[in-house]
Design an enzyme around this catalytic site. Structure first.
Site, mmCIF file in Angstrom:
data_model
loop_
_atom_site.group_PDB
_atom_site.id
_atom_site.type_symbol
_atom_site.label_atom_id
_atom_site.label_comp_id
_atom_site.label_asym_id
_atom_site.label_seq_id
_atom_site.Cartn_x
_atom_site.Cartn_y
_atom_site.Cartn_z
ATOM 1 N N ARG A 66 0.648 -1.006 -0.107
ATOM 2 C CA ARG A 66 -0.132 -0.074 -0.079
ATOM 3 C C ARG A 66 0.964 1.324 0.045
ATOM 4 N NH1 ARG A 66 -3.036 2.670 4.679
ATOM 5 N NH2 ARG A 66 -5.024 3.887 3.196
ATOM 6 N N HIS A 120 0.537 4.479 -2.764
ATOM 7 C CA HIS A 120 0.284 5.916 -1.973
ATOM 8 C C HIS A 120 1.495 6.586 -2.340
ATOM 9 C CE1 HIS A 120 -3.269 5.192 1.098
ATOM 10 N NE2 HIS A 120 -3.382 4.428 -0.127
ATOM 11 N N HIS A 171 -6.459 -5.992 -2.195
ATOM 12 C CA HIS A 171 -7.021 -6.205 -0.853
ATOM 13 C C HIS A 171 -7.433 -7.554 -0.555
ATOM 14 C CE1 HIS A 171 -8.791 -1.556 -1.148
ATOM 15 N NE2 HIS A 171 -7.674 -1.744 -1.028
ATOM 16 N N ASN A 221 -3.553 8.736 4.933
ATOM 17 C CA ASN A 221 -2.376 7.893 5.393
ATOM 18 C C ASN A 221 -2.158 8.054 6.832
ATOM 19 O OD1 ASN A 221 -1.684 7.768 2.822
ATOM 20 N ND2 ASN A 221 -0.605 9.518 2.485
#
Ligand code: HEM
Length: 344
Positions: free
Chosen positions: A56, A60, A188, A88
């Site tokens: 992740r 990001h 996910h 975040n």
């Protein structure tokens, strides 16, 4: 003409996108990928959830100002950085793994490897650790950015409340297709979420229904037991696994869950609301191998978003802090003669 076609056929193997290259550090820092892998493996041994965190973290990083390591920069007294934006903080994790990898890499090859590349390698290594040795070559040569702002993170990161159209828009703005979006959402299948990312589906969902009618009632019951209605206020650190079936394994069960109303976020559920997106979901429910093949391809594509290369940006010395003016200058002036920069 024949040789021209031959060269074209070779191109994607060595040079992908804006100058990134597989084996970029083969001369300047041949041990880099081993050192990063060791740092990730050591952290994973201690806490296997860190693999999801690093996947992740790379996403990001790439969606905000490109894959330039800007997500790693700490806030200062006069700047709130990306990592402290609501999407975040407190949920992003893995920063200390990148610090450990950077320390090992700096000891072996000072001022040579960017934090952005270390993060891209670490995401790949995390995928290998959770995905039954699923792996791929990471084109490298990214340089580190010198800017990180909270507002950029808020503006560019997709929300768990997004509709299908919003998600597709978010990804196409980064030159990723709707299919890439469905494929990458399969990440996910590992990791966790804090309650506040999905309690909108459990409490006061609409005037007609307290609970989102598209979530399985049994799943909603379970989630409510983990996250009471006041959890964001009183239990801000409580989390739930995102893939009920195999939470630690990178596999296609995320899609199987989705198809059975076990998606966690409004944004996960949204993949079923558009015929084209749903067709991809159905395809991946049936075929884990096909999804994995597409997943690594889309990861490489994501790793190419708006990268800085050549003389752009810098090689940050500490991933949390942009180089001071003099250090940046020193790097610029030493780069031509230094073996560390011979591929630029
Ligand atoms: C499609 C749009 C996406 C949305 C709206 C979204 C949203 C979220 C949210 C809200 C969380 C939970 C954060 C928390 O509260 O702890 C999460 C977790 C996660 N996301 Fe996404 N995400 C998206 C796409 C992606 C992509 C493209 C990747 C990687 C390729 C990814 C990888 C992950 C991983 C691995 C976790 C678990 C992190 C952990 O356990 O620390 N997501 N995502």
């Amino acid at each position: 003409m024949k040789s021209f076609i031959f060269i074209l056929a070779l191109l994607p193997v060595t040079a992908i996108g804006a100058g990134l290259k597989v084996g970029f550090y083969s001369k300047s820092c041949p041990s880099v990928e081993t050192l990063v892998q060791q740092a990730v493996a050591a952290a994973f041994k201690n806490n296997s959830g860190i693999a999801a965190g690093l996947i992740r973290l790379h996403f990001h990083d790439c969606f905000v100002r490109g894959c330039d390591g800007s997500v790693l920069i700490d806030s200062t007294s006069n700047n709130t950085a990306e990592k402290d934006a609501a999407p975040n903080n407190p949920s992003l994790r893995g920063f200390e793994v990148i610090d450990a990898a950077k320390k090992a890499v700096e000891a072996a090859c000072p001022r040579t490897v960017s934090c952005a590349d270390i993060l891209a390698f670490a995401a790949r290594d995390s995928i290998a650790l959770t995905g039954s040795n699923l792996t791929y070559k990471v084109p490298a040569g990214r340089r580190d950015g010198r800017v990180s702002t909270k507002q950029d993170a808020v503006n560019n990161l997709p929300s768990p409340l997004s509709t299908a159209a919003e998600l597709v828009g978010n990804f196409t703005r980064k030159n990723l297709t709707a299919e890439d979006m469905v494929v990458l959402s399969g990440a996910h299948t590992v990791g966790r979420s804090h309650c506040n990312s999905f309690t909108n589906r459990l409490y006061k969902f609409s005037n007609a229904s307290d609970v989102d009618p598209t979530i399985s009632p049994g799943y909603a019951f379970l989630l409510k037991s983990i996250c009471p209605s006041n959890s964001s206020q009183f239990f801000p650190n409580t989390t739930a696994a995102m893939d009920l079936m195999t939470p630690g394994a990178l596999d296609n069960r995320y899609y199987l869950g989705l198809a059975n109303n076990l998606g966690l976020f409004t944004s996960d559920q949204a993949l079923l609301t558009n015929a084209t997106l749903k067709a991809s979901v159905d395809e991946f429910v049936k075929n884990d191998k096909k999804w994995k093949k597409k997943f690594v391809k889309s990861m490489v594509k994501m790793g190419d978003i708006d990268v800085l290369t050549g003389t752009q940006g810098e090689i940050r010395l500490n991933c949390r802090v942009i180089n001071s003016g003099s250090a940046a200058l020193e790097l610029t002036t030493t780069r031509t003669g230094s073996s560390g920069f011979d591929q630029i």
